[in-house]
Every structure is written in C-alpha cells, then in structure tokens.
Design a protein around this motif. Structure first.
Motif, PDB file in Angstrom:
ATOM      1  N   ASP A  57      -3.653   8.008 -11.405  1.00 54.48           N
ATOM      2  CA  ASP A  57      -4.458   8.950 -11.659  1.00 54.48           C
ATOM      3  C   ASP A  57      -5.262   7.908 -12.097  1.00 54.48           C
ATOM      4  O   ASP A  57      -6.739   8.524 -12.565  1.00 54.48           O
ATOM      5  CB  ASP A  57      -4.089   8.601 -13.392  1.00 54.48           C
ATOM      6  CG  ASP A  57      -2.139   9.401 -13.560  1.00 54.48           C
ATOM      7  OD1 ASP A  57      -2.439   9.932 -12.948  1.00 54.48           O
ATOM      8  OD2 ASP A  57      -1.064   8.758 -14.314  1.00 54.48           O
ATOM      9  N   LEU A  58      -5.609   6.971 -11.046  1.00 53.06           N
ATOM     10  CA  LEU A  58      -6.625   6.171 -11.049  1.00 53.06           C
ATOM     11  C   LEU A  58      -7.188   6.412  -9.711  1.00 53.06           C
ATOM     12  O   LEU A  58      -8.873   6.205  -9.649  1.00 53.06           O
ATOM     13  CB  LEU A  58      -6.164   4.731 -10.806  1.00 53.06           C
ATOM     14  CG  LEU A  58      -7.690   3.869 -11.156  1.00 53.06           C
ATOM     15  CD1 LEU A  58      -8.261   3.245 -12.158  1.00 53.06           C
ATOM     16  CD2 LEU A  58      -7.124   1.856 -11.107  1.00 53.06           C
ATOM     17  N   LEU A  59      -6.764   6.381  -8.466  1.00 51.25           N
ATOM     18  CA  LEU A  59      -7.872   7.062  -6.941  1.00 51.25           C
ATOM     19  C   LEU A  59      -7.010   8.317  -6.890  1.00 51.25           C
ATOM     20  O   LEU A  59      -7.882   8.514  -5.217  1.00 51.25           O
ATOM     21  CB  LEU A  59      -6.508   5.705  -5.846  1.00 51.25           C
ATOM     22  CG  LEU A  59      -6.382   4.531  -6.231  1.00 51.25           C
ATOM     23  CD1 LEU A  59      -5.817   3.330  -5.436  1.00 51.25           C
ATOM     24  CD2 LEU A  59      -8.341   3.865  -6.950  1.00 51.25           C
ATOM     25  N   GLY A  60      -6.604   8.739  -7.110  1.00 49.82           N
ATOM     26  CA  GLY A  60      -6.176  10.567  -6.558  1.00 49.82           C
ATOM     27  C   GLY A  60      -5.255  10.819  -6.647  1.00 49.82           C
ATOM     28  O   GLY A  60      -4.291   9.861  -6.137  1.00 49.82           O
ATOM     29  N   ALA A  72      -9.547   8.194  -2.699  1.00 49.27           N
ATOM     30  CA  ALA A  72     -10.747   6.850  -3.336  1.00 49.27           C
ATOM     31  C   ALA A  72     -10.527   6.052  -2.237  1.00 49.27           C
ATOM     32  O   ALA A  72     -11.999   5.168  -1.782  1.00 49.27           O
ATOM     33  CB  ALA A  72     -11.080   6.182  -5.080  1.00 49.27           C
ATOM     34  N   LEU A  73      -9.538   5.728  -2.005  1.00 51.39           N
ATOM     35  CA  LEU A  73      -9.958   4.609  -0.457  1.00 51.39           C
ATOM     36  C   LEU A  73      -9.873   5.430   0.990  1.00 51.39           C
ATOM     37  O   LEU A  73     -10.026   4.565   2.059  1.00 51.39           O
ATOM     38  CB  LEU A  73      -8.571   4.071  -0.372  1.00 51.39           C
ATOM     39  CG  LEU A  73      -7.479   3.436  -1.879  1.00 51.39           C
ATOM     40  CD1 LEU A  73      -6.301   3.281  -1.705  1.00 51.39           C
ATOM     41  CD2 LEU A  73      -8.383   1.854  -2.255  1.00 51.39           C
ATOM     42  N   ASP A  74     -10.380   6.738   0.792  1.00 52.98           N
ATOM     43  CA  ASP A  74     -10.649   7.024   2.411  1.00 52.98           C
ATOM     44  C   ASP A  74     -11.776   6.926   2.633  1.00 52.98           C
ATOM     45  O   ASP A  74     -11.674   6.358   4.047  1.00 52.98           O
ATOM     46  CB  ASP A  74     -10.821   8.814   2.010  1.00 52.98           C
ATOM     47  CG  ASP A  74     -10.165   9.193   1.715  1.00 52.98           C
ATOM     48  OD1 ASP A  74      -8.735   8.804   1.813  1.00 52.98           O
ATOM     49  OD2 ASP A  74      -9.918  10.443   1.263  1.00 52.98           O
ATOM     50  N   PRO A  75     -12.622   5.798   2.038  1.00 59.65           N
ATOM     51  CA  PRO A  75     -14.349   5.658   2.733  1.00 59.65           C
ATOM     52  C   PRO A  75     -13.702   4.102   3.301  1.00 59.65           C
ATOM     53  O   PRO A  75     -14.076   3.679   5.136  1.00 59.65           O
ATOM     54  CB  PRO A  75     -14.757   4.584   1.918  1.00 59.65           C
ATOM     55  CG  PRO A  75     -15.156   6.522   0.996  1.00 59.65           C
ATOM     56  CD  PRO A  75     -13.295   6.256   1.186  1.00 59.65           C
ATOM     57  N   ARG A 100      -9.913   2.092  10.097  1.00 55.26           N
ATOM     58  CA  ARG A 100      -8.886   2.822  11.077  1.00 55.26           C
ATOM     59  C   ARG A 100      -7.565   2.130  10.664  1.00 55.26           C
ATOM     60  O   ARG A 100      -6.779   1.268  11.303  1.00 55.26           O
ATOM     61  CB  ARG A 100      -9.669   2.361  12.396  1.00 55.26           C
ATOM     62  CG  ARG A 100     -10.613   2.866  12.285  1.00 55.26           C
ATOM     63  CD  ARG A 100     -11.423   4.212  12.183  1.00 55.26           C
ATOM     64  NE  ARG A 100     -10.887   5.126  13.156  1.00 55.26           N
ATOM     65  CZ  ARG A 100     -10.920   6.246  13.787  1.00 55.26           C
ATOM     66  NH1 ARG A 100     -11.702   7.060  12.689  1.00 55.26           N
ATOM     67  NH2 ARG A 100     -10.324   6.545  14.210  1.00 55.26           N
ATOM     68  N   CYS A 101      -6.991   1.931   9.113  1.00 53.58           N
ATOM     69  CA  CYS A 101      -6.140   1.797   9.069  1.00 53.58           C
ATOM     70  C   CYS A 101      -5.108   2.746   7.722  1.00 53.58           C
ATOM     71  O   CYS A 101      -6.004   3.512   7.496  1.00 53.58           O
ATOM     72  CB  CYS A 101      -6.139   0.158   7.880  1.00 53.58           C
ATOM     73  SG  CYS A 101      -6.976   0.168   6.865  1.00 53.58           S
ATOM     74  N   TYR A 102      -3.862   2.563   7.980  1.00 53.97           N
ATOM     75  CA  TYR A 102      -3.220   3.260   6.968  1.00 53.97           C
ATOM     76  C   TYR A 102      -2.604   2.708   5.797  1.00 53.97           C
ATOM     77  O   TYR A 102      -2.571   1.797   5.853  1.00 53.97           O
ATOM     78  CB  TYR A 102      -1.732   3.736   7.770  1.00 53.97           C
ATOM     79  CG  TYR A 102      -1.616   4.982   9.450  1.00 53.97           C
ATOM     80  CD1 TYR A 102      -2.108   6.098   8.425  1.00 53.97           C
ATOM     81  CD2 TYR A 102      -2.426   4.522  10.250  1.00 53.97           C
ATOM     82  CE1 TYR A 102      -1.992   7.009   9.872  1.00 53.97           C
ATOM     83  CE2 TYR A 102      -1.942   4.871  11.426  1.00 53.97           C
ATOM     84  CZ  TYR A 102      -1.701   7.015  10.799  1.00 53.97           C
ATOM     85  OH  TYR A 102      -2.011   7.329  12.379  1.00 53.97           O
ATOM     86  N   ILE A 103      -3.160   4.064   5.029  1.00 53.55           N
ATOM     87  CA  ILE A 103      -2.997   3.249   3.658  1.00 53.55           C
ATOM     88  C   ILE A 103      -2.258   3.988   2.273  1.00 53.55           C
ATOM     89  O   ILE A 103      -2.449   5.288   2.309  1.00 53.55           O
ATOM     90  CB  ILE A 103      -4.548   2.323   2.627  1.00 53.55           C
ATOM     91  CG1 ILE A 103      -5.597   1.638   3.563  1.00 53.55           C
ATOM     92  CG2 ILE A 103      -3.664   2.262   0.930  1.00 53.55           C
ATOM     93  CD1 ILE A 103      -6.637   1.401   3.079  1.00 53.55           C
ATOM     94  N   ILE A 134     -15.687   1.022  -3.177  1.00 51.97           N
ATOM     95  CA  ILE A 134     -14.111   0.931  -4.606  1.00 51.97           C
ATOM     96  C   ILE A 134     -13.973  -0.499  -3.982  1.00 51.97           C
ATOM     97  O   ILE A 134     -13.994  -0.850  -3.014  1.00 51.97           O
ATOM     98  CB  ILE A 134     -12.950   2.336  -3.570  1.00 51.97           C
ATOM     99  CG1 ILE A 134     -12.628   1.811  -3.851  1.00 51.97           C
ATOM    100  CG2 ILE A 134     -13.422   1.791  -2.007  1.00 51.97           C
ATOM    101  CD1 ILE A 134     -12.347   2.363  -5.743  1.00 51.97           C
ATOM    102  N   GLY A 135     -13.310  -1.163  -5.102  1.00 55.69           N
ATOM    103  CA  GLY A 135     -12.313  -2.621  -5.498  1.00 55.69           C
ATOM    104  C   GLY A 135     -13.775  -3.847  -4.681  1.00 55.69           C
ATOM    105  O   GLY A 135     -13.489  -4.795  -4.670  1.00 55.69           O
TER     106      GLY A 135
END
Length: 769
Positions: free
Chosen positions: A278-281, A286-289, A295-298, A708-709
C-alpha cells in the motif's frame, strides 16, 4: 681528442637532418625497415648525449607497436630520429606545403620529465585578498548563500569563464564567492557583510538569467547552425530503456533457487500498521531506482513480515537497509499528529475586556464551514483588574514565546524526512475559528473559559486570507506599501523606488488525470531585470492533490483578541510528481502554458489574466485556474527576509464539452449545473501577505532532490533556521527563548503592525487616501 668528438657530433647531427620525414616515421611502424637500419643507428644512439633516455619515464621499447620478430629484444634502443614524434608534431597538418606527410599510427605520446631548473615558483597572492576572502581562508562560516535555479554547466558551460566571473565579481563588490565544487551542486556560499551579500546576490540573479547575458556580438562561426544526428541517440535511448525495464522485472521477482548470494539482508516491517504494497506499490516499484542502482533483489516475504535483500556486495545491503529505515521514518513523521499552537497577543489594559464573543465571517473555507472571529466584548476592567492584567499579560506573552520555540524545536528535525517541496512561511490574515466549544445558550463567554477551550485538542482555527476585508480598492493598499520605504526596499538594488518594482506571476492549474486523480501544475514567472516587460519561467512543478500527500506538520496561529490582523507560521509539504511519472500529456500541457504578449500595465490593480494554455482538452482537462500577482520586497532590518504582497484572482474555466463555472478550492462540481459566465471574468479576488527567509528555502531545497528512503543533510538544530543575530548576547536566564526566535517574532510584529495600520486606514473613513 676534444676536436674529434665535436666533429663527430656535428656529423651525426647532419645525418639526422638529412634523413627524410617518411624514413624517420617508417622506423616506428615498419619492423623490416627498422631491422635494416638498426645496426647503422645503434652506435649513434648510444653515444648521443642530447637525446638520452633519461627524459623518458619508461623504456623506449614501450613506444613500439605492431608485430615484432621473435628475435628482437623487448626493449629496443632506437636512434633519436627514429623515435616517435611528440603529440604536437604528430597533430601537425599533414598537407602543409603540398606534401602528404605520414603520421605515426602508434597512438603513443612522448612523456618528458620537467627540468627542475625551469619550474616557476607559484605566488598565491594572499596579501591581495579582501576581507571576505581572508575570512574564507580562515575557515569562517559563510555569511550568505545563493541557490542556482539549475546546474552550473547549464548556466555557463565554460568553467574558466564561470570562475573568472566569480573572481571579478568578488573583487568588484568586496565579497568572495566559493564556486560549486560539483556540477550538480546548486548552493553557492558567499562571504562578506550584509550590503556586499545583497549586491552579490543581485549580480548572481543577473548572471543566471540567460537573457541578461550573451550581450556581446557573436562570432561569425556561431551564425552557422550546428547539425547533429539524432538517429543514433534515439536508438541508444531505446536500447537503454529496454534494458532498464528488463532489469526492473528481473530484480522485482524472486531469484533462481540455484543462485548463491554471499550477502543477504532482512528488514522487519510492521504489517499490522501499514502493508508495504500500500505504501510502495503492488510490486514495490518505488524501490526500482534502488534496485537498478545497487543491482540487487529486493522482495517482501509476507510470511516473515520482512524485506529480503540479496546481492553480491556488502555495501549494497547496507545501503538498502538504511533506505528502508528511512522509509519507515518518513511514514512515521507523516502519520504523526501535526503540531498546532496558538500564540496569544494580549491587548493593553485599556483595551482589555472581560468577555469574548464571536463574529461571523463572510468567507467560506473547506467543508463549507463558516468561521467566526473571536473578539473581546463587554465593559472595561476596573483599576485593580488593570493592574492584575499587566502581570497576566507578561505571563501570557512568555507562555506564547516558549510554546512557539518548543514547537519549532520539535518540528524542524522531522522536516528532514519529507521528500518533495517543503516550505516554511508566515502568512498574514485574520484568525478565525472553525471548530470551538462555544456554549449555545450564551452569546459571550469569559476570557478564562475561552483560554481553556482554546487548549482543547478539538479546537481548529483557520487564517482567512483576505485580511483587509475589501474587494476592488487595490490602489489604496499599493499606495500604503509604496510609502513604507523605512521598512521595505526593492530586491534589486538598481531599483530606487518601491513603486517601480515589477510584479511576478504564478499560475495554479488543477487538472484531471485519469479517472478520479487530480494533480496541480504550478508555474512561476518573474520579470527580467533588464526588461521588466519580459517574464521568464523560474519554477514549474506538478504536485499531487489531497490531504494525505500534502500535510502541514506545523501551524502556529497568532490570535489577536481585538480582531486585528494576525499571522500564521506554517510548515507545509507537497508531494511532487517524479519526472519518471510525468506523462506526455502533462508535458504537452506544461509547454502550452505561456504568458500573453499584449498585457496591460499595473496588473496588480486590474487583476487581468496573463496566462494562456491549451484549452482544447487534448493535453489535460483543467478544472480550476487561479492566478497570483505578487510584489516582493526585502526588509531593511534584516535583508534575508522577503515580504510578498499578493493578489489572488480565481477565474472561471470553461471546459470543451460544456462551459461551467468552477472554483480552485472546490473543483468537483458537475458540468452544466452552474450558469455559463464569460471566459476571463474573475470570480473572487483576495489579498494576502507572506514573509520568509532566504535561508529557509536554501536549506529546504535539499528535500526536493531526495530519493526514496533518504533524508536531508542539513543541520536539524533551531539555529539553522533562526540564527542568533550578530552582536546579540545569549540570554542565560532560565525560560528565556533564543535570540534568533526573539528577533523573528519582532520582525513579524513590525510587518503585522503595518498591515494593521493599512486595515485601520481602510475601515476608517477619516484616514483613507
């Protein structure tokens, strides 16, 4: 023996000069030709003292390129004339003299050591420094700052010209300017006194304006157009976009089970308060950049209620964990209850009354509520009560001062975590109550009961913008402002009179995006200093509409118990739309917004609309339009403060399908339910005044560039926004407020007194002009 040596050297030099250039150049790239003449020039190379190898930083064999015979030694000692030519010789025009000279294809450069005897001793010229530059060398703090509207390379591509301009400006004005240390750095530190800082900022404003430069005549070669090929650039951008989208889809999913990651991190998330999607999509887009950059998996594991970070670098795990912690801090400060304080301005003992009553206001605020103005009423105080009121007035003033400082100390550290546009402003108007526990049976309450009910959390106030409570008489307010030359001065030092200040314009468009989403486009146009009839765009931004995105962390209302002009110190935040989220329709609409060429003079008196845009609806559907015409001045007491007198005009906006009347604050009316009004007619006209410090915008500009963050890196202390005045002694008494806040309250009080005099002169027929 000496004669023989001299003659032998002369013969060798003659042999060098007689060798053609083609033959000398061939020695560097033709191994067969080099081997043929190797024995002939080996002896001369060993005995030559003028061209010895001591000036080379590495063996001569490193210059040799091409395939060499296996029997050839790795470090071939070439004769001086067979060595590769220098860069200057190799870059010489080969067609000079009508001969096709062969240049060396090796691509190497000759590196020579610098003779210590030829070095010059550098003179830094410290004795010629002015006082400002000397303060910079002593590492003293900068006394002023200037914000560049864009990157420095966009203003002046040549760094040499930019540095020379800053140096010349500092020598001429007696200040010192520290140039940007990076291309993306937009804050310039300035050293000097207040007058030097103000003049330097004025010159810098001229410099950043493109139309104020480029005055010199262009050279002949600049008259010819430069032709560039864009096909390759477009193809490259398309390929990069495809690769980026592929990487995003890759890092959004779970990695292959057989993939081994040396570093894995986890971050627990309280899902009972807020779900990350709900906050990041839905896909945590929102963490794509951050995924692409590191270059990491989140991913998010709903079973463990934790984020998982999988990468091959330890620094990436630390960075992502810090960003997730920053996201949590931003969410916490946004959901916190905003800080609301009421600054009581008690009247004198002669004007004080025993009771409080309410007076209705014609203005209508949000939710269609009619606010009321609290006023003192009843009979005056007795002589003994007046003496008690003098002591009570001091207590009320001290409590209001401490409450204001306490609210600022709590709010300023939290402003670092807001991403987007953050502003700190003082708005002047009339204080009114929208929600208050007022007894229905009585028309008046005692002052003690009023103060108790004012402290209840459910009490809500509002600042009515039309503080002068009149419509149409603009010449009166402009005349009073122009007479305040002892308090205000023009921002541009070249303007001598307050009446010669040209207005700035700002347009607010509330548009419809998608089914129910609404966005606001804000554009500011400021006059050119060289030509006041020419306005240039200085700010343009898309922001989201809605209370959830745009919060006010701090609101401090000054309550005038006599119904006079009040003020509100507000910290507001706006969620700006990222450039990657702006659609082509939004770009098309933003490009269509322009100022009309034929405009009337003194628009602050007439309120004529000066903006034009695409009204066909093909780009964006405009629901409401509001225009602000403002005049800005500096305060003479503290030149860092800027006062803005603004006129707000709300116009009706006809839609392409069915013209109807709408307002900016309430743009949700259905088409066809309001009578059609002639386009361009102003519905409402309000006057307002605002005050702010240049340093506030300088510090808060960092929030607009946050990812972001991330959090802003400015100092979260109170002195960052309210510094102690120079020469002021710090008070050591317990309970006293800081000198910076005290000076701020005094400045606001002076401006508020001027606006009160204007309002009193407007309402009193005997003082109108």
């Amino acid at each position: 023996m000496a004669t023989s040596t001299s003659s032998g050297t002369t013969d060798k030099m003659a042999n060098k000069a007689n060798i053609p250039y083609e033959q000398r150049g061939r020695m560097t790239w033709d191994p067969a030709y080099r081997a043929k003449y190797q024995d002939e020039f080996a002896s001369s190379s060993e005995s030559d003292d003028d061209d010895s190898d001591e000036y080379y930083d590495y063996p001569i064999g490193a210059y040799v390129s091409g395939d060499q015979p296996k029997t050839q030694p790795p470090a071939l000692s070439l004769p001086p004339h067979a060595r590769p030519p220098t860069t200057a010789f190799r870059n010489r025009n080969p067609t000079v003299g009508g001969k096709n000279k062969i240049t060396s294809p090796d691509g190497f450069q000759r590196v020579e050591r610098i003779d210590p005897r030829k070095r010059r001793r550098m003179n830094f010229g410290v004795n010629r420094d002015n006082a400002a530059k000397a303060a910079f060398r002593r590492r003293e703090s900068a006394t002023g700052r200037f914000i560049l509207p864009r990157d420095c390379n966009e203003i002046e591509p040549s760094l040499v010209k930019m540095y020379d301009f800053f140096e010349e400006l500092g020598v001429r004005l007696g200040s010192f300017i520290r140039p940007p240390q990076q291309i993306k750095e937009r804050v310039i530190d300035i050293w000097g006194d207040e007058v030097q800082i103000a003049r330097t900022k004025t010159e810098l404003e001229h410099w950043v304006n493109p139309s104020q430069r480029q005055i010199t005549t262009a050279r002949g070669k600049e008259h010819f157009a430069n032709v560039y090929s864009t096909a390759g650039d477009k193809y490259k951008k398309i390929v990069e976009k495809v690769k980026r989208e592929a990487d995003i889809r890759k890092f959004q999913q779970e990695p292959d089970a057989n993939t081994v990651f040396p570093y894995i991190g986890s971050f627990l998330w309280p899902t009972d308060e807020i779900v990350p999607t709900d906050l990041l999509g839905p896909s945590l887009e929102a963490l794509d950049p951050l995924r692409i950059q590191r270059r990491c998996y989140i991913t998010f594991d709903a079973r463990l209620s934790a984020f998982k970070i999988m990468t091959k670098k330890l620094e990436s795990v630390k960075e992502v964990l810090a960003r997730l912690q920053g996201i949590m801090k931003e969410y916490v400060v946004r959901i916190n209850r905003p800080i609301v304080r009421y600054y009581i301005d008690p009247p004198s003992a002669m004007d004080c009354r025993e009771q409080m009553r309410k007076m209705a206001v014609r203005s209508v605020v949000a939710n269609n509520t009619s606010p009321v103005i609290p006023l003192m009423t009843g009979k005056g105080l007795e002589p003994k009560a007046q003496n008690r009121w003098v002591l009570q007035k001091r207590v009320l003033r001290a409590q209001s001062d401490r409450g204001t400082e306490d609210a600022l100390r709590k709010t300023i550290p939290n402003l670092r975590f807001y991403r987007g546009r953050v502003r700190l402003r003082v708005h002047f108007g009339t204080f009114a109550l929208t929600s208050f526990r007022w007894p229905t049976a009585t028309s008046a309450v005692s002052f003690e009961d009023f103060m108790k009910n004012l402290a209840i959390p459910g009490t809500k106030g509002v600042m009515v913008r039309d503080f002068l409570q009149f419509r149409g008489d603009s010449k009166f307010i402009m005349g009073k402002i122009h007479e305040a030359s002892d308090l205000f001065q023009p921002i541009d030092n070249q303007i001598m009179s307050l009446a010669d200040v040209s207005p700035s314009f700002c347009a607010y468009f509330q548009c419809k995006e998608g089914d129910n989403a609404r966005v606001t486009f804000e554009v500011e146009m400021h006059p050119n200093i060289l030509d006041t009839n020419l306005h240039e765009r200085t700010y343009a931004q898309w922001t989201k509409c809605g209370r959830a995105e745009n919060a006010d962390p701090l609101e401090i209302y000054m309550v005038d118990l006599l119904g006079g002009p009040s003020w509100k110190l507000q910290a507001s935040t706006e969620t700006t739309i990222d450039q990657t989220r702006i659609t082509p329709r939004m770009v098309q609409f933003a490009d269509s917004v322009k100022m009309k060429k034929n405009r009337a003079s003194k628009i602050e008196h007439t309120g004529e609309p000066v903006f034009e845009w695409d009204k066909t609806g093909q780009s964006m559907l405009v629901l409401a339009f509001q225009q602000k015409t403002s005049l800005r001045f500096r305060l003479i007491r503290n030149m860092e403060y800027i006062i803005e007198i603004s006129r707000y005009d709300t116009y009706d906006v006809p839609t392409p399908a069915n013209s109807y009347r709408t307002t900016f604050n309430d743009a949700r009316k259905a088409p066809g339910k309001q009578p059609v009004i002639k386009e361009g007619a102003s519905q409402t006209t309000d006057w307002a005044a605002s005050l702010w410090n240049d340093e506030w915008d300088t510090e808060l500009l960092a929030n607009t560039r946050l990812g972001i963050g991330q959090s802003a890196d400015w100092d979260p202390r109170l002195t960052t926004f309210f510094p102690t005045p120079s020469g002021a002694a710090t008070s050591a008494k317990k309970g006293d407020i800081s000198e910076g806040v005290r000076e701020f309250l005094q400045i606001v009080g002076e401006v508020n007194k001027l606006l009160g005099d204007i309002k009193k002169g407007r309402t009193d027929p005997g003082k109108t002009s």
